[in-house]
Scaffold this active site. Structure first.
Site, PDB file in Angstrom:
ATOM      1  N   ASN A   9       0.844  -1.208   0.000  1.00 17.04           N
ATOM      2  CA  ASN A   9       0.000   0.000   0.000  1.00 17.04           C
ATOM      3  C   ASN A   9       0.873   1.250   0.000  1.00 17.04           C
ATOM      4  O   ASN A   9       2.107   1.156   0.013  1.00 17.04           O
ATOM      5  CB  ASN A   9      -0.956  -0.013   1.199  1.00 17.04           C
ATOM      6  CG  ASN A   9      -0.201  -0.080   2.505  1.00 17.04           C
ATOM      7  OD1 ASN A   9       0.532   0.829   2.858  1.00 17.04           O
ATOM      8  ND2 ASN A   9      -0.363  -1.179   3.230  1.00 17.04           N
ATOM      9  N   ASP A  16      -4.036  -6.523   5.275  1.00 13.12           N
ATOM     10  CA  ASP A  16      -5.050  -7.357   5.931  1.00 13.12           C
ATOM     11  C   ASP A  16      -5.064  -8.777   5.367  1.00 13.12           C
ATOM     12  O   ASP A  16      -5.588  -9.684   6.001  1.00 13.12           O
ATOM     13  CB  ASP A  16      -6.442  -6.728   5.766  1.00 13.12           C
ATOM     14  CG  ASP A  16      -6.591  -5.485   6.645  1.00 13.12           C
ATOM     15  OD1 ASP A  16      -5.952  -5.441   7.707  1.00 13.12           O
ATOM     16  OD2 ASP A  16      -7.335  -4.561   6.254  1.00 13.12           O
ATOM     17  N   LYS A  70       9.792 -16.646 -10.529  1.00  7.02           N
ATOM     18  CA  LYS A  70       8.861 -15.683 -11.134  1.00  7.02           C
ATOM     19  C   LYS A  70       7.739 -16.450 -11.841  1.00  7.02           C
ATOM     20  O   LYS A  70       7.996 -17.274 -12.700  1.00  7.02           O
ATOM     21  CB  LYS A  70       9.629 -14.807 -12.140  1.00  7.02           C
ATOM     22  CG  LYS A  70       8.759 -13.761 -12.787  1.00  7.02           C
ATOM     23  CD  LYS A  70       9.558 -12.872 -13.734  1.00  7.02           C
ATOM     24  CE  LYS A  70       8.641 -11.969 -14.504  1.00  7.02           C
ATOM     25  NZ  LYS A  70       8.693 -12.132 -15.937  1.00  7.02           N
ATOM     26  N   PHE A  82      -4.073   3.483  15.220  1.00  5.72           N
ATOM     27  CA  PHE A  82      -4.472   4.460  14.222  1.00  5.72           C
ATOM     28  C   PHE A  82      -5.660   3.899  13.458  1.00  5.72           C
ATOM     29  O   PHE A  82      -5.807   2.684  13.357  1.00  5.72           O
ATOM     30  CB  PHE A  82      -3.325   4.734  13.236  1.00  5.72           C
ATOM     31  CG  PHE A  82      -2.378   5.790  13.712  1.00  5.72           C
ATOM     32  CD1 PHE A  82      -1.488   5.524  14.746  1.00  5.72           C
ATOM     33  CD2 PHE A  82      -2.373   7.052  13.143  1.00  5.72           C
ATOM     34  CE1 PHE A  82      -0.613   6.506  15.204  1.00  5.72           C
ATOM     35  CE2 PHE A  82      -1.506   8.038  13.584  1.00  5.72           C
ATOM     36  CZ  PHE A  82      -0.630   7.763  14.618  1.00  5.72           C
ATOM     37  N   LYS A 101     -13.174   0.322  16.661  1.00  2.88           N
ATOM     38  CA  LYS A 101     -11.811  -0.245  16.671  1.00  2.88           C
ATOM     39  C   LYS A 101     -11.168  -0.082  18.039  1.00  2.88           C
ATOM     40  O   LYS A 101     -10.470  -0.963  18.525  1.00  2.88           O
ATOM     41  CB  LYS A 101     -10.934   0.435  15.621  1.00  2.88           C
ATOM     42  CG  LYS A 101     -11.097  -0.168  14.248  1.00  2.88           C
ATOM     43  CD  LYS A 101     -10.191   0.476  13.207  1.00  2.88           C
ATOM     44  CE  LYS A 101     -10.695   0.088  11.829  1.00  2.88           C
ATOM     45  NZ  LYS A 101     -10.154   0.895  10.757  1.00  2.88           N
ATOM     46  N   LYS A 135     -10.158  -3.472  19.948  1.00  2.31           N
ATOM     47  CA  LYS A 135      -8.734  -3.794  20.090  1.00  2.31           C
ATOM     48  C   LYS A 135      -8.203  -3.438  21.476  1.00  2.31           C
ATOM     49  O   LYS A 135      -7.007  -3.477  21.724  1.00  2.31           O
ATOM     50  CB  LYS A 135      -7.931  -3.111  18.972  1.00  2.31           C
ATOM     51  CG  LYS A 135      -8.431  -3.477  17.564  1.00  2.31           C
ATOM     52  CD  LYS A 135      -7.441  -3.170  16.466  1.00  2.31           C
ATOM     53  CE  LYS A 135      -8.065  -3.388  15.095  1.00  2.31           C
ATOM     54  NZ  LYS A 135      -7.101  -3.392  13.993  1.00  2.31           N
TER      55      LYS A 135
HETATM   56  N1  CTP Z   1      -3.306  -3.125  12.517  1.00  6.13           N
HETATM   57  C1  CTP Z   1      -2.406  -4.079  12.953  1.00  6.13           C
HETATM   58  N2  CTP Z   1      -2.337  -5.296  12.337  1.00  6.13           N
HETATM   59  C2  CTP Z   1      -3.143  -5.585  11.298  1.00  6.13           C
HETATM   60  C3  CTP Z   1      -4.078  -4.615  10.832  1.00  6.13           C
HETATM   61  C4  CTP Z   1      -4.137  -3.389  11.458  1.00  6.13           C
HETATM   62  O1  CTP Z   1      -1.646  -3.800  13.915  1.00  6.13           O
HETATM   63  N3  CTP Z   1      -3.034  -6.781  10.703  1.00  6.13           N
HETATM   64  C5  CTP Z   1      -3.389  -1.833  13.222  1.00  6.13           C
HETATM   65  C6  CTP Z   1      -2.917  -0.640  12.423  1.00  6.13           C
HETATM   66  O2  CTP Z   1      -1.535  -0.399  12.620  1.00  6.13           O
HETATM   67  C7  CTP Z   1      -3.766   0.479  13.024  1.00  6.13           C
HETATM   68  C8  CTP Z   1      -5.054  -0.216  13.425  1.00  6.13           C
HETATM   69  O3  CTP Z   1      -4.732  -1.601  13.513  1.00  6.13           O
HETATM   70  O4  CTP Z   1      -3.175   1.006  14.197  1.00  6.13           O
HETATM   71  C9  CTP Z   1      -6.220  -0.034  12.506  1.00  6.13           C
HETATM   72  O5  CTP Z   1      -5.870  -0.354  11.197  1.00  6.13           O
HETATM   73  P1  CTP Z   1      -6.908  -0.155  10.025  1.00  6.13           P
HETATM   74  O6  CTP Z   1      -6.261  -0.617   8.736  1.00  6.13           O
HETATM   75  O7  CTP Z   1      -7.496   1.218  10.062  1.00  6.13           O
HETATM   76  O8  CTP Z   1      -8.082  -1.131  10.445  1.00  6.13           O
HETATM   77  P2  CTP Z   1      -8.313  -2.664  10.359  1.00  6.13           P
HETATM   78  O9  CTP Z   1      -8.346  -3.170  11.743  1.00  6.13           O
HETATM   79  O10 CTP Z   1      -7.346  -3.311   9.412  1.00  6.13           O
HETATM   80  O11 CTP Z   1      -9.786  -2.689   9.787  1.00  6.13           O
HETATM   81  P3  CTP Z   1     -10.358  -2.190   8.354  1.00  6.13           P
HETATM   82  O12 CTP Z   1      -9.239  -2.385   7.340  1.00  6.13           O
HETATM   83  O13 CTP Z   1     -11.509  -3.070   8.117  1.00  6.13           O
HETATM   84  O14 CTP Z   1     -10.763  -0.756   8.535  1.00  6.13           O
END
Ligand code: CTP
Length: 408
Positions: free
Chosen positions: A218, A289, A299, A334, A348, A352
């Site tokens: 990303n 995710d 490759k 975050f 969240k 969490k």
């Molecule tokens: N985070 C993490 N590990 C993951 C996914 C997210 O530690 N595998 C943490 C990120 O660093 C951030 C927080 O969780 O502090 C929220 O991440 P975000 O991408 O906004 O949310 P998700 O929990 O992944 O949910 P969604 O993508 O459905 O919004």
């Protein structure tokens, strides 16, 4: 009493119509108890007269490199030693370019080169110039060098058009400088509070390998997490920065331990290990995710058919930290949201088990990935919501660290 009371403030003026606002800036600073001296380029003095500046600040204006000096033959060094901070307002494209590249060819740029204390830069120019790639590149270089950019506003410009490039109003400039000194004055207290404590920060993106040459990732630049690491280390705190692949340079600091990782699973392992003895854990990383179920060795060859990737969920690092966290550990997450921002962030926070969550909305201009500014809303576990204005990520990092300190 203002935090700039008795502070020695050096104002650098470069050539631009916004120089007409500098007399007001001087008045405001002096009213708050600061001492002010001025260094100006000859172009600046086409817009505002030395007599006006001199009368307002009570000191002569430094403008020639080779003039006749009463006090010192190397006046730029004497001036640089004198100031507690320097404000360059307006900062033209020319002075920004010179400062970013170490060019010192006039009274202002030589003084800037000799100045090793906080510098606030207030860009002012026409929108097209402001968005010119070289100007943006130079501003980014200066940000990385630790210069505080008080960014231009959108508004009516002297060229008759409207857009970004108008110098920030003197009242706001003074407010930013006051904020800086008020944080700094409490820094010594913060040092004491934070001493002997360790912080773990995750930052940057992760890369999930499809084969030996391709991956899923990303746009995260890592800037926000790196700014947090800088803020903690500047207060004497030891930081483990678990960092995904980023292209920006990481500042050298004896208190900073960078742990480079690539994938979400590597970040998970390193973060959980580091967090065991940390008093604060901040997860600013944009962790993937999903990850491919299997990585192809070598490759992958192109085929005629569609390609279906089988993706499996990664482990949620922050959620796991929330499960394992002790009562004394502070956990900060975050949330980057596009819809129902506040509700989603609150969910969240709860899910969490966080102490607070920093929300950035992609709807806010200047917030989120790849930019050097951020606009955040912080929600704590009692559901108190604090909204902050658009700021440089370094200033946002200060706000977050100050809030963490309140939780101790
Ligand atoms: N985070 C993490 N590990 C993951 C996914 C997210 O530690 N595998 C943490 C990120 O660093 C951030 C927080 O969780 O502090 C929220 O991440 P975000 O991408 O906004 O949310 P998700 O929990 O992944 O949910 P969604 O993508 O459905 O919004």
């Amino acid at each position: 009493m203002s935090s700039i009371d008795k502070k020695k403030i050096l104002i650098g003026i470069s050539g631009g119509i916004a120089a007409y606002k500098v007399p007001l800036l001087i008045r405001l600073l002096i009213k708050k108890g600061a001492e002010v001296k001025v260094v100006a380029t000859s172009n600046a003095l086409e817009f505002v007269t030395p007599l006006t500046l001199q009368t307002l600040c009570g000191n002569k204006v430094y403008k020639d490199m080779f003039g006749e000096w009463e006090e010192s033959t190397t006046e730029h060094i004497a001036l640089a030693d004198w100031g507690d901070c320097m404000i360059v307002a307006p900062a033209s494209a020319d002075v920004i370019g010179k400062y970013a590249n170490g060019i010192a060819d006039n009274a202002l740029t030589t003084t800037l080169s000799a100045f090793n204390k906080p510098v606030f830069l207030c860009p002012a120019m026409n929108s097209t110039m402001y968005f010119n790639k070289a100007v943006q590149r130079n501003l980014n270089l200066l940000r990385q060098d630790g210069v505080r950019i008080i960014d231009s506003e959108e508004g009516f410009l002297a060229c008759g058009t409207s857009g970004k490039g108008r110098m920030e109003e003197p009242e706001i400039i003074v407010q930013r400088v006051e904020e800086f000194f008020s944080y700094n004055q409490t820094d010594s207290d913060n040092n004491l509070d934070f001493s002997a404590k360790k912080v773990t920060i995750t930052a940057g993106p992760t890369r999930e390998r499809i084969d030996d040459v391709r991956f899923i990732s990303n746009n995260s630049s890592g800037r926000m997490g790196i700014a947090l690491a800088e803020e903690f280390t500047s207060r004497g705190v030891y930081v483990d920065l678990v960092l995904g692949p980023v292209s920006i340079q990481i500042p050298n600091n004896k208190n900073l331990n960078v742990i480079n990782v690539e994938s979400a699973s590597e970040m998970y392992a390193e973060t959980l290990q580091s967090a065991k003895d940390s008093s604060v854990v901040v997860c600013a990383a944009a962790v993937a995710d999903y990850t491919p179920r299997e990585k192809y060795d070598g490759k992958m060859k192109k085929k005629e058919d569609n390609l279906h990737l089988d993706l499996v969920p990664t482990k949620d690092i922050l959620k796991e930290l929330g499960i394992r966290k002790s009562a004394s550990q502070i956990l900060v997450g975050f949330a980057l949201e596009t819809d129902n921002e506040l509700e989603n962030a609150k969910l969240k926070l709860k899910k969490k088990n966080l102490d607070f969550i920093v929300l950035n909305s992609l709807k806010d201009k200047g917030a989120g990935f790849e930019v050097s500014t951020n606009k955040v809303t912080i929600i704590d576990k009692s559901n108190k919501v604090r909204e902050f204005p658009l700021k440089d990520k370094r200033e946002v990092a200060k706000d977050i660290v100050n809030l963490i300190k309140e939780f101790f």
